[in-house]
Motif scaffolding. Structure first.
Motif, PDB file in Angstrom:
ATOM      1  N   MET A   1     -33.298 -58.156  18.232  1.00 41.25           N
ATOM      2  CA  MET A   1     -33.335 -58.504  19.762  1.00 41.25           C
ATOM      3  C   MET A   1     -34.284 -57.764  20.644  1.00 41.25           C
ATOM      4  SD  MET A   1     -30.518 -60.106  21.830  1.00 41.25           S
ATOM      5  CE  MET A   1     -30.064 -61.327  20.497  1.00 41.25           C
ATOM      6  N   TYR A   2     -34.894 -58.275  21.475  1.00 39.15           N
ATOM      7  CA  TYR A   2     -36.307 -57.801  21.816  1.00 39.15           C
ATOM      8  C   TYR A   2     -35.879 -58.661  23.141  1.00 39.15           C
ATOM      9  CZ  TYR A   2     -37.664 -54.958  18.354  1.00 39.15           C
ATOM     10  OH  TYR A   2     -37.397 -54.275  16.862  1.00 39.15           O
ATOM     11  N   LEU A   3     -36.745 -57.609  24.132  1.00 37.54           N
ATOM     12  CA  LEU A   3     -36.844 -58.364  25.182  1.00 37.54           C
ATOM     13  C   LEU A   3     -38.475 -58.116  25.523  1.00 37.54           C
ATOM     14  CD1 LEU A   3     -35.076 -56.691  28.441  1.00 37.54           C
ATOM     15  CD2 LEU A   3     -34.576 -59.054  27.560  1.00 37.54           C
ATOM     16  N   THR A   4     -38.986 -59.600  26.062  1.00 41.65           N
ATOM     17  CA  THR A   4     -40.116 -60.141  26.399  1.00 41.65           C
ATOM     18  C   THR A   4     -40.677 -59.350  27.240  1.00 41.65           C
ATOM     19  OG1 THR A   4     -40.389 -62.785  26.527  1.00 41.65           O
ATOM     20  CG2 THR A   4     -40.644 -61.114  24.354  1.00 41.65           C
ATOM     21  N   LYS A   5     -42.196 -59.404  27.642  1.00 40.91           N
ATOM     22  CA  LYS A   5     -42.887 -59.593  29.211  1.00 40.91           C
ATOM     23  C   LYS A   5     -42.204 -60.205  30.060  1.00 40.91           C
ATOM     24  CE  LYS A   5     -46.721 -56.638  28.666  1.00 40.91           C
ATOM     25  NZ  LYS A   5     -47.965 -56.969  28.289  1.00 40.91           N
ATOM     26  N   ALA A   6     -41.997 -61.668  29.267  1.00 39.02           N
ATOM     27  CA  ALA A   6     -41.456 -63.030  29.563  1.00 39.02           C
ATOM     28  C   ALA A   6     -39.910 -62.822  30.823  1.00 39.02           C
ATOM     29  CB  ALA A   6     -42.109 -64.360  29.477  1.00 39.02           C
ATOM     30  N   GLU A   7     -39.787 -62.659  29.429  1.00 34.47           N
ATOM     31  CA  GLU A   7     -38.107 -61.872  30.167  1.00 34.47           C
ATOM     32  C   GLU A   7     -37.692 -61.087  31.107  1.00 34.47           C
ATOM     33  OE1 GLU A   7     -35.346 -63.120  25.896  1.00 34.47           O
ATOM     34  OE2 GLU A   7     -36.997 -61.172  26.112  1.00 34.47           O
ATOM     35  N   ILE A   8     -38.962 -60.404  31.229  1.00 38.24           N
ATOM     36  CA  ILE A   8     -39.153 -58.764  32.251  1.00 38.24           C
ATOM     37  C   ILE A   8     -39.275 -59.029  33.140  1.00 38.24           C
ATOM     38  CG2 ILE A   8     -39.672 -56.599  32.675  1.00 38.24           C
ATOM     39  CD1 ILE A   8     -39.850 -56.078  29.499  1.00 38.24           C
ATOM     40  N   LYS A   9     -39.931 -60.213  33.425  1.00 40.81           N
ATOM     41  CA  LYS A   9     -41.042 -60.413  34.538  1.00 40.81           C
ATOM     42  C   LYS A   9     -39.840 -61.863  35.124  1.00 40.81           C
ATOM     43  CE  LYS A   9     -45.989 -60.689  33.614  1.00 40.81           C
ATOM     44  NZ  LYS A   9     -47.000 -61.892  33.229  1.00 40.81           N
ATOM     45  N   ASN A  10     -39.281 -62.283  34.502  1.00 38.62           N
ATOM     46  CA  ASN A  10     -37.770 -63.058  34.985  1.00 38.62           C
ATOM     47  C   ASN A  10     -36.995 -62.500  35.621  1.00 38.62           C
ATOM     48  OD1 ASN A  10     -36.785 -66.280  35.325  1.00 38.62           O
ATOM     49  ND2 ASN A  10     -35.215 -65.064  33.337  1.00 38.62           N
ATOM     50  N   MET A  11     -36.297 -61.534  35.029  1.00 36.61           N
ATOM     51  CA  MET A  11     -34.990 -60.241  35.271  1.00 36.61           C
ATOM     52  C   MET A  11     -35.804 -59.854  36.809  1.00 36.61           C
ATOM     53  SD  MET A  11     -34.953 -58.016  32.205  1.00 36.61           S
ATOM     54  CE  MET A  11     -33.584 -57.039  32.957  1.00 36.61           C
ATOM     55  N   PHE A  12     -36.886 -59.509  37.155  1.00 37.58           N
ATOM     56  CA  PHE A  12     -37.745 -59.061  38.109  1.00 37.58           C
ATOM     57  C   PHE A  12     -36.912 -60.158  39.490  1.00 37.58           C
ATOM     58  CE2 PHE A  12     -38.828 -54.542  35.935  1.00 37.58           C
ATOM     59  CZ  PHE A  12     -38.539 -53.965  37.045  1.00 37.58           C
ATOM     60  N   LEU A  13     -38.177 -61.009  39.215  1.00 32.74           N
ATOM     61  CA  LEU A  13     -38.391 -61.882  39.728  1.00 32.74           C
ATOM     62  C   LEU A  13     -36.434 -61.966  40.488  1.00 32.74           C
ATOM     63  CD1 LEU A  13     -41.056 -64.075  38.794  1.00 32.74           C
ATOM     64  CD2 LEU A  13     -41.587 -63.146  40.463  1.00 32.74           C
ATOM     65  N   THR A  14     -35.738 -62.713  39.435  1.00 31.19           N
ATOM     66  CA  THR A  14     -34.323 -62.933  39.514  1.00 31.19           C
ATOM     67  C   THR A  14     -33.459 -62.513  40.240  1.00 31.19           C
ATOM     68  OG1 THR A  14     -34.080 -63.904  37.621  1.00 31.19           O
ATOM     69  CG2 THR A  14     -32.049 -63.905  38.702  1.00 31.19           C
ATOM     70  N   GLY A  91     -38.062 -44.385  37.301  1.00 31.52           N
ATOM     71  CA  GLY A  91     -37.912 -43.495  36.027  1.00 31.52           C
ATOM     72  C   GLY A  91     -37.259 -44.689  34.622  1.00 31.52           C
ATOM     73  N   LEU A  92     -37.723 -45.610  35.198  1.00 34.09           N
ATOM     74  CA  LEU A  92     -37.260 -46.090  33.880  1.00 34.09           C
ATOM     75  C   LEU A  92     -38.441 -46.649  33.203  1.00 34.09           C
ATOM     76  CD1 LEU A  92     -35.844 -49.917  36.125  1.00 34.09           C
ATOM     77  CD2 LEU A  92     -34.866 -48.143  34.152  1.00 34.09           C
ATOM     78  N   ALA A  93     -39.475 -46.553  33.494  1.00 31.70           N
ATOM     79  CA  ALA A  93     -40.384 -46.157  32.599  1.00 31.70           C
ATOM     80  C   ALA A  93     -40.911 -45.195  32.024  1.00 31.70           C
ATOM     81  CB  ALA A  93     -42.307 -46.276  33.233  1.00 31.70           C
ATOM     82  N   CYS A  94     -40.294 -43.228  32.049  1.00 30.55           N
ATOM     83  CA  CYS A  94     -40.639 -42.719  31.688  1.00 30.55           C
ATOM     84  C   CYS A  94     -40.021 -42.555  30.447  1.00 30.55           C
ATOM     85  CB  CYS A  94     -39.399 -41.328  32.012  1.00 30.55           C
ATOM     86  SG  CYS A  94     -39.573 -40.858  33.968  1.00 30.55           S
ATOM     87  N   PRO A  95     -39.817 -43.014  29.295  1.00 29.01           N
ATOM     88  CA  PRO A  95     -39.276 -42.981  27.824  1.00 29.01           C
ATOM     89  C   PRO A  95     -40.226 -43.951  27.517  1.00 29.01           C
ATOM     90  CG  PRO A  95     -37.270 -44.126  29.277  1.00 29.01           C
ATOM     91  CD  PRO A  95     -37.955 -43.945  30.357  1.00 29.01           C
ATOM     92  N   LEU A  96     -40.715 -44.851  27.660  1.00 36.43           N
ATOM     93  CA  LEU A  96     -41.315 -46.133  27.364  1.00 36.43           C
ATOM     94  C   LEU A  96     -43.250 -45.075  27.222  1.00 36.43           C
ATOM     95  CD1 LEU A  96     -40.409 -48.833  29.626  1.00 36.43           C
ATOM     96  CD2 LEU A  96     -39.307 -48.589  27.204  1.00 36.43           C
ATOM     97  N   LYS A  97     -43.483 -45.603  25.937  1.00 34.73           N
ATOM     98  CA  LYS A  97     -44.891 -45.391  25.798  1.00 34.73           C
ATOM     99  C   LYS A  97     -45.406 -46.245  25.399  1.00 34.73           C
ATOM    100  CE  LYS A  97     -42.819 -42.174  22.870  1.00 34.73           C
ATOM    101  NZ  LYS A  97     -43.077 -41.239  20.833  1.00 34.73           N
ATOM    102  N   ASP A  98     -45.743 -47.620  24.198  1.00 29.29           N
ATOM    103  CA  ASP A  98     -46.500 -49.104  24.928  1.00 29.29           C
ATOM    104  C   ASP A  98     -46.086 -50.009  23.940  1.00 29.29           C
ATOM    105  OD1 ASP A  98     -46.849 -47.471  21.661  1.00 29.29           O
ATOM    106  OD2 ASP A  98     -48.840 -47.936  21.561  1.00 29.29           O
ATOM    107  N   GLU A  99     -44.511 -49.066  24.017  1.00 28.46           N
ATOM    108  CA  GLU A  99     -43.656 -50.802  23.453  1.00 28.46           C
ATOM    109  C   GLU A  99     -44.600 -51.810  23.875  1.00 28.46           C
ATOM    110  OE1 GLU A  99     -41.064 -47.244  23.177  1.00 28.46           O
ATOM    111  OE2 GLU A  99     -42.618 -48.160  25.124  1.00 28.46           O
ATOM    112  N   ALA A 100     -44.723 -53.353  23.563  1.00 24.76           N
ATOM    113  CA  ALA A 100     -44.673 -54.533  23.510  1.00 24.76           C
ATOM    114  C   ALA A 100     -43.941 -55.374  23.828  1.00 24.76           C
ATOM    115  CB  ALA A 100     -45.904 -55.411  22.602  1.00 24.76           C
ATOM    116  N   GLU A 101     -43.002 -55.319  23.552  1.00 22.18           N
ATOM    117  CA  GLU A 101     -41.428 -55.502  23.779  1.00 22.18           C
ATOM    118  C   GLU A 101     -40.260 -54.290  23.962  1.00 22.18           C
ATOM    119  OE1 GLU A 101     -41.125 -60.393  21.331  1.00 22.18           O
ATOM    120  OE2 GLU A 101     -41.063 -58.172  20.349  1.00 22.18           O
ATOM    121  N   LEU A 102     -38.887 -55.010  23.960  1.00 22.70           N
ATOM    122  CA  LEU A 102     -37.782 -53.569  24.340  1.00 22.70           C
ATOM    123  C   LEU A 102     -36.947 -53.986  23.485  1.00 22.70           C
ATOM    124  CD1 LEU A 102     -38.450 -53.461  27.979  1.00 22.70           C
ATOM    125  CD2 LEU A 102     -39.260 -51.667  26.252  1.00 22.70           C
TER     126      LEU A 102
END
Length: 208
Positions: A1-14, A91-102
């Motif tokens: 199970m992965y979070l897509t960009k669309a889902e991440i956008k919806n999370m921040f917007l909500t 700080g949320l971005a620090c552990p990320l690299k180039d993941e397209a989904e989370l």
């Protein structure tokens, strides 16, 4: 199970919508022992989130978007909320690299990282009546969660955040302008803890 960009956008917007809805309440809480402008600043942050989500295109990675968003939030005028929220988001971005989904593991690492970044700039801990009363239990709950999907993970996290904010009624303020009021702050919720609890609630509600 992965979070897509669309889902991440919806999370921040909500979350942004909820923060805007609660902005007057947050200023009212802040007016008891502070400058009374916390809700105004949070509203500015929410509007900025909405704007940058709208402009997020496929050429920008999740990591770069979140990092840039945090940098821009740091520049929001209105007391300490901008720098604190900016540090947290970056700080949320620090552990990320180039993941397209989370993955769930990615998300847990992100929130552990944001807590670490916050601890680099504040000594506040649970019981000091600050936003850390929300962030620390929320991240601890997420890190320990056995949830197998994002809806359950963020619901558990949001509930821990909300309880953390509610618990600030039992604490005496030890930071900021409110600390001069000492015992008078008992029985009142901290505005910074409250606003952050709404951020987490918004993330969770995006899955409903």
């Amino acid at each position: 199970m992965y979070l897509t960009k669309a889902e991440i956008k919806n999370m921040f917007l909500t979350s942004a919508v909820l923060l805007k809805e609660r902005s007057d309440e947050l200023s009212k809480i802040d007016s008891q022992f502070g400058d009374g402008d916390h809700g105004i600043t949070i509203n500015k942050i929410a509007v900025l989130i909405e704007k940058e989500i709208e402009e997020w295109n496929d050429d920008t990675s999740i990591k770069d978007f979140i990092d840039n968003l945090g940098d821009d939030i740091m520049g929001v005028n209105g007391g300490s909320a901008g720098p604190l929220w900016g540090t947290m988001v970056s700080g949320l971005a620090c552990p990320l690299k180039d993941e397209a989904e989370l993955s769930i593991e990615n998300v847990k690492a992100m929130f552990v990282s944001c807590l670490d970044e916050m601890r680099d700039i504040t000594t506040a801990k649970v019981g000091d009546k600050t936003m850390m009363d929300t962030l620390i239990p929320a991240v601890n709950a997420m890190e320990k969660s056995d949830a197998e999907n994002f809806a359950d993970l963020f619901e558990e996290t949001a509930k821990a955040a909300e309880q953390g904010a509610e618990d600030t009624k039992n604490y005496i303020s030890k930071f900021g302008r409110a600390k001069s009021y000492k015992e008078q702050t008992l029985g009142h919720k901290d505005a910074g803890a409250a606003s952050l609890s709404y951020f987490f609630r918004g993330l969770a509600d995006s899955f409903k």
